[in-house]
Design a protein around this motif. Structure first.
Motif, PDB file in Angstrom:
ATOM      1  N   ASP A  93      23.893 -16.316  49.656  1.00 46.69           N
ATOM      2  CA  ASP A  93      22.654 -15.623  49.313  1.00 46.69           C
ATOM      3  C   ASP A  93      21.478 -16.595  49.246  1.00 46.69           C
ATOM      4  OD1 ASP A  93      24.025 -13.239  49.174  1.00 46.69           O
ATOM      5  OD2 ASP A  93      24.177 -13.208  46.985  1.00 46.69           O
ATOM      6  N   ALA A  94      21.718 -17.793  48.684  1.00 46.79           N
ATOM      7  CA  ALA A  94      20.644 -18.786  48.563  1.00 46.79           C
ATOM      8  C   ALA A  94      20.207 -19.294  49.931  1.00 46.79           C
ATOM      9  CB  ALA A  94      21.106 -19.946  47.691  1.00 46.79           C
ATOM     10  N   ILE A  95      21.173 -19.544  50.821  1.00 47.89           N
ATOM     11  CA  ILE A  95      20.839 -19.978  52.183  1.00 47.89           C
ATOM     12  C   ILE A  95      20.029 -18.894  52.886  1.00 47.89           C
ATOM     13  CG2 ILE A  95      21.800 -20.527  54.457  1.00 47.89           C
ATOM     14  CD1 ILE A  95      24.196 -21.802  52.957  1.00 47.89           C
ATOM     15  N   ALA A  96      20.494 -17.642  52.776  1.00 41.52           N
ATOM     16  CA  ALA A  96      19.813 -16.529  53.437  1.00 41.52           C
ATOM     17  C   ALA A  96      18.390 -16.363  52.910  1.00 41.52           C
ATOM     18  CB  ALA A  96      20.604 -15.241  53.236  1.00 41.52           C
ATOM     19  N   ALA A  97      18.222 -16.478  51.595  1.00 43.49           N
ATOM     20  CA  ALA A  97      16.893 -16.287  51.002  1.00 43.49           C
ATOM     21  C   ALA A  97      15.905 -17.337  51.509  1.00 43.49           C
ATOM     22  CB  ALA A  97      16.998 -16.341  49.475  1.00 43.49           C
ATOM     23  N   LEU A  98      16.348 -18.568  51.633  1.00 47.87           N
ATOM     24  CA  LEU A  98      15.462 -19.631  52.108  1.00 47.87           C
ATOM     25  C   LEU A  98      15.168 -19.498  53.603  1.00 47.87           C
ATOM     26  CD1 LEU A  98      16.871 -22.592  50.025  1.00 47.87           C
ATOM     27  CD2 LEU A  98      14.460 -21.928  50.120  1.00 47.87           C
ATOM     28  N   LEU A  99      16.183 -19.166  54.382  1.00 47.57           N
ATOM     29  CA  LEU A  99      15.962 -19.030  55.824  1.00 47.57           C
ATOM     30  C   LEU A  99      15.057 -17.844  56.145  1.00 47.57           C
ATOM     31  CD1 LEU A  99      19.489 -19.830  57.324  1.00 47.57           C
ATOM     32  CD2 LEU A  99      17.498 -21.336  57.119  1.00 47.57           C
ATOM     33  N   ALA A 100      15.094 -16.814  55.291  1.00 42.66           N
ATOM     34  CA  ALA A 100      14.291 -15.618  55.547  1.00 42.66           C
ATOM     35  C   ALA A 100      12.861 -15.743  55.025  1.00 42.66           C
ATOM     36  CB  ALA A 100      14.965 -14.406  54.899  1.00 42.66           C
ATOM     37  N   ASP A 101      12.534 -16.865  54.392  1.00 37.56           N
ATOM     38  CA  ASP A 101      11.215 -17.014  53.765  1.00 37.56           C
ATOM     39  C   ASP A 101      10.529 -18.290  54.248  1.00 37.56           C
ATOM     40  OD1 ASP A 101       8.995 -17.126  52.121  1.00 37.56           O
ATOM     41  OD2 ASP A 101      10.076 -16.547  50.300  1.00 37.56           O
ATOM     42  N   PRO A 102       9.897 -18.259  55.421  1.00 37.34           N
ATOM     43  CA  PRO A 102       9.232 -19.467  55.943  1.00 37.34           C
ATOM     44  C   PRO A 102       8.093 -19.944  55.051  1.00 37.34           C
ATOM     45  CG  PRO A 102       8.681 -17.536  57.271  1.00 37.34           C
ATOM     46  CD  PRO A 102       9.789 -17.119  56.353  1.00 37.34           C
ATOM     47  N   GLY A 103       7.447 -19.032  54.345  1.00 38.74           N
ATOM     48  CA  GLY A 103       6.368 -19.438  53.442  1.00 38.74           C
ATOM     49  C   GLY A 103       6.889 -20.300  52.306  1.00 38.74           C
ATOM     50  N   LEU A 104       8.035 -19.937  51.738  1.00 38.69           N
ATOM     51  CA  LEU A 104       8.628 -20.729  50.666  1.00 38.69           C
ATOM     52  C   LEU A 104       9.074 -22.083  51.197  1.00 38.69           C
ATOM     53  CD1 LEU A 104       9.713 -21.175  47.833  1.00 38.69           C
ATOM     54  CD2 LEU A 104      11.790 -19.911  48.478  1.00 38.69           C
ATOM     55  N   ARG A 105       9.666 -22.091  52.390  1.00 41.11           N
ATOM     56  CA  ARG A 105      10.097 -23.372  52.956  1.00 41.11           C
ATOM     57  C   ARG A 105       8.901 -24.291  53.186  1.00 41.11           C
ATOM     58  NH1 ARG A 105      12.845 -20.201  56.601  1.00 41.11           N
ATOM     59  NH2 ARG A 105      11.805 -21.195  58.375  1.00 41.11           N
ATOM     60  N   ALA A 106       7.783 -23.734  53.635  1.00 40.18           N
ATOM     61  CA  ALA A 106       6.584 -24.540  53.858  1.00 40.18           C
ATOM     62  C   ALA A 106       6.058 -25.104  52.537  1.00 40.18           C
ATOM     63  CB  ALA A 106       5.505 -23.694  54.530  1.00 40.18           C
ATOM     64  N   GLN A 107       6.103 -24.293  51.487  1.00 38.27           N
ATOM     65  CA  GLN A 107       5.670 -24.749  50.165  1.00 38.27           C
ATOM     66  C   GLN A 107       6.552 -25.883  49.673  1.00 38.27           C
ATOM     67  OE1 GLN A 107       5.546 -21.634  47.125  1.00 38.27           O
ATOM     68  NE2 GLN A 107       6.343 -23.099  45.621  1.00 38.27           N
ATOM     69  N   LEU A 108       7.861 -25.741  49.838  1.00 38.35           N
ATOM     70  CA  LEU A 108       8.794 -26.775  49.399  1.00 38.35           C
ATOM     71  C   LEU A 108       8.645 -28.038  50.238  1.00 38.35           C
ATOM     72  CD1 LEU A 108      11.986 -24.576  48.838  1.00 38.35           C
ATOM     73  CD2 LEU A 108      10.437 -25.489  47.091  1.00 38.35           C
ATOM     74  N   SER A 109       8.325 -27.890  51.496  1.00 34.96           N
ATOM     75  CA  SER A 109       8.121 -29.057  52.356  1.00 34.96           C
ATOM     76  C   SER A 109       6.941 -29.894  51.869  1.00 34.96           C
ATOM     77  CB  SER A 109       7.889 -28.605  53.799  1.00 34.96           C
ATOM     78  OG  SER A 109       7.652 -29.711  54.638  1.00 34.96           O
ATOM     79  N   VAL A 110       5.857 -29.222  51.493  1.00 37.70           N
ATOM     80  CA  VAL A 110       4.686 -29.932  50.967  1.00 37.70           C
ATOM     81  C   VAL A 110       5.039 -30.640  49.663  1.00 37.70           C
ATOM     82  CG1 VAL A 110       2.370 -29.647  50.012  1.00 37.70           C
ATOM     83  CG2 VAL A 110       3.022 -28.408  52.081  1.00 37.70           C
ATOM     84  N   GLY A 111       5.756 -29.953  48.783  1.00 35.23           N
ATOM     85  CA  GLY A 111       6.134 -30.555  47.512  1.00 35.23           C
ATOM     86  C   GLY A 111       7.080 -31.731  47.684  1.00 35.23           C
ATOM     87  N   ALA A 112       8.015 -31.602  48.637  1.00 44.24           N
ATOM     88  CA  ALA A 112       8.942 -32.700  48.911  1.00 44.24           C
ATOM     89  C   ALA A 112       8.195 -33.924  49.420  1.00 44.24           C
ATOM     90  CB  ALA A 112       9.995 -32.254  49.919  1.00 44.24           C
ATOM     91  N   SER A 113       7.283 -33.721  50.357  1.00 39.09           N
ATOM     92  CA  SER A 113       6.533 -34.842  50.925  1.00 39.09           C
ATOM     93  C   SER A 113       5.745 -35.592  49.858  1.00 39.09           C
ATOM     94  CB  SER A 113       5.576 -34.334  52.008  1.00 39.09           C
ATOM     95  OG  SER A 113       6.290 -33.738  53.079  1.00 39.09           O
ATOM     96  N   ALA A 114       5.281 -34.872  48.850  1.00 41.95           N
ATOM     97  CA  ALA A 114       4.485 -35.491  47.785  1.00 41.95           C
ATOM     98  C   ALA A 114       5.320 -36.410  46.900  1.00 41.95           C
ATOM     99  CB  ALA A 114       3.831 -34.409  46.934  1.00 41.95           C
ATOM    100  N   MET A 115       6.659 -36.330  47.009  1.00 45.04           N
ATOM    101  CA  MET A 115       7.538 -37.168  46.187  1.00 45.04           C
ATOM    102  C   MET A 115       7.898 -38.480  46.864  1.00 45.04           C
ATOM    103  SD  MET A 115      10.155 -34.220  44.742  1.00 45.04           S
ATOM    104  CE  MET A 115      11.264 -35.441  44.030  1.00 45.04           C
ATOM    105  N   ARG A 116       7.392 -38.741  48.062  1.00 48.40           N
ATOM    106  CA  ARG A 116       7.844 -39.887  48.856  1.00 48.40           C
ATOM    107  C   ARG A 116       7.635 -41.215  48.141  1.00 48.40           C
ATOM    108  NH1 ARG A 116       5.725 -41.284  53.268  1.00 48.40           N
ATOM    109  NH2 ARG A 116       7.623 -41.886  54.394  1.00 48.40           N
TER     110      ARG A 116
END
Length: 433
Positions: A377-400
């Protein structure tokens, strides 16, 4: 400082994702390189059952890797022969002085820590001859300061796995090391808590120093460029798993979750490719794992590949829509940290160090149970939500910057310098250095 790193059960030159090689190997290799760049003298000692005789090679600029030929073929066998290995090191005309002249010996994993304790015992025993019958008794000396990084703790693994799997030898060794080392370096506050409360370590001798990530290699970049580099241009949604395939890494959880996903959401499953980069380790059998996966509903979306060097691995991270880390126990989580540094969202277990790297709503999502359905369910929820993935990508990059080796190096050097300046063992109080 003159620093000797002990990584006996696995070499930092080994390819992560194969055999016993993983995050520890990356840690030791990068630590050595950064310490040399900071102006210190660094040697690494590893053991190799395939070696015919002791040898030394240059691992990196200014880093000398010393290879000790041993008969033991597994880490447990090495632990059982710790006393004999220590005697061989002490008696060797190159390795003995190398260890005795060091300002700090930094042991990695329990096998190395146990050998370091045995070396200290040899040095402290008056009139002890490390090789009986071969020469005059050695002159006892005070050993160098001993720093210890466990990387994983047996009691923590047994707790997280819910069963007693770790050998009694390791349990006893880790309890001894926790009492004898001058400083214990914990990867995270969670590990520091476990050192104090499970191994009864003195909290004054525990330092929290998170490892780093090579942010020059693991950095964000164009997804399509990365997919072309690894031959995945045709992928719609790409899910990536990295590292050794074994029970503690939760490989079975992921395989069952993917089979569940293939049945519960066949439309999403047809859009998804899942690649696992890594070899079997420990009790796992790669052939059986692959046969089991291919025979399940997950077979149509899953592909197994061998581990790859860091530069290529970085492209895989950049190409992925999601990196999945379903470990049952994890002291830090280099795969998660590398993925976050590349700006890729991570779905991980809420265990150990993963909870410090994968921040819900910032760099990824944490799963608190091992149910394959929950993971599906968690994999499906993330794959079905490109907006959330984009948000998490920005947050991840900020931790570099927070995850960089430069940040980690500052903490490590502070601990090691303090330890070395306190003097060799027995010359000053053990005041928490």
């Amino acid at each position: 400082m003159r620093i000797v790193l002990l990584s006996l059960h696995t070499s930092p030159a080994a390819q992560p994702g194969t055999g016993d090689a993983g995050g520890l190997n990356v840690y030791v290799a990068h630590t050595a390189a950064h310490l040399v760049r900071a102006g210190h003298t660094v040697d690494i000692l590893t053991a190799d059952p395939a070696a015919q005789q002791n040898a030394a090679v240059d691992l990196d600029e200014g880093v000398r890797l010393h290879i000790l030929a041993v008969d033991a073929t597994t880490k447990d066998e090495m632990g059982g022969e710790a006393s004999a290995i220590a005697r061989r090191i002490a008696a060797d005309p190159q390795l003995g002085p190398l260890l005795r002249d060091a300002d700090v010996v930094w042991a990695h994993y329990w096998v190395s820590g146990l050998v370091a304790c045995e070396l200290r015992a040899l040095a402290a025993a008056p009139g002890t001859d490390p090789t009986p019958g071969t020469g005059p008794a050695a002159t006892p000396t005070k050993g160098p300061a001993l720093a210890m990084s466990f990387h994983t703790i047996a009691l923590v693994k047994d707790r997280d796995l819910g069963e007693a799997r770790e050998p009694a030898l390791r349990l006893a060794a880790e309890a001894r090391i926790a009492q004898e080392a001058d400083v214990l370096l914990a990867n995270t506050p969670s590990e520091a808590h476990d050192l104090e409360h499970l191994l009864a370590a003195d909290p004054a001798r525990i330092r929290v120093v998170p490892p780093g990530v090579d942010t020059a290699t693991f950095r964000p970049g164009p997804v399509q460029d990365a997919r072309r580099a690894i031959g995945m241009e045709s992928a719609d949604l790409l899910v990536l798993g990295v590292g050794r395939m074994q029970h503690v890494k939760g490989t079975d959880i992921l395989l069952e979750a993917l089979a569940d996903l293939a049945v519960s959401d066949p439309v999403l499953a047809r859009r998804t490719r899942v690649v696992l980069l890594g070899g079997a380790s420990g009790e796992a059998d790669a052939t059986r794992l692959q046969e089991r996966a291919q025979a399940s509903a997950a077979g149509s979306l899953l592909e197994f590949r061998d581990p790859v060097p860091a530069a290529i691995l970085a492209d895989w991270y950049r190409a992925a829509d999601l990196v999945v880390v379903p470990s049952r126990s994890e002291s830090f989580g280099f795969v998660a940290a590398e993925a976050v540094a590349t700006g890729t969202p991570v779905l991980a277990s809420r265990v150990g160090g993963l909870a410090h790297i994968v921040r819900p709503g910032v760099s990824g999502v944490l799963v608190a149970d091992r149910s394959p359905r929950t993971w599906a369910d968690a994999i499906a929820a993330l794959l079905a939500d490109p907006g959330l993935r984009a948000q998490l990508s920005v947050g991840a990059s900020a931790m570099r910057d927070e995850l960089s080796w430069e940040t980690a190096e500052a903490g490590m050097l502070e601990v090691l310098t303090e330890l070395a300046s306190a003097g060799r063992r027995g010359t000053t109080e053990r005041s928490g250095a």
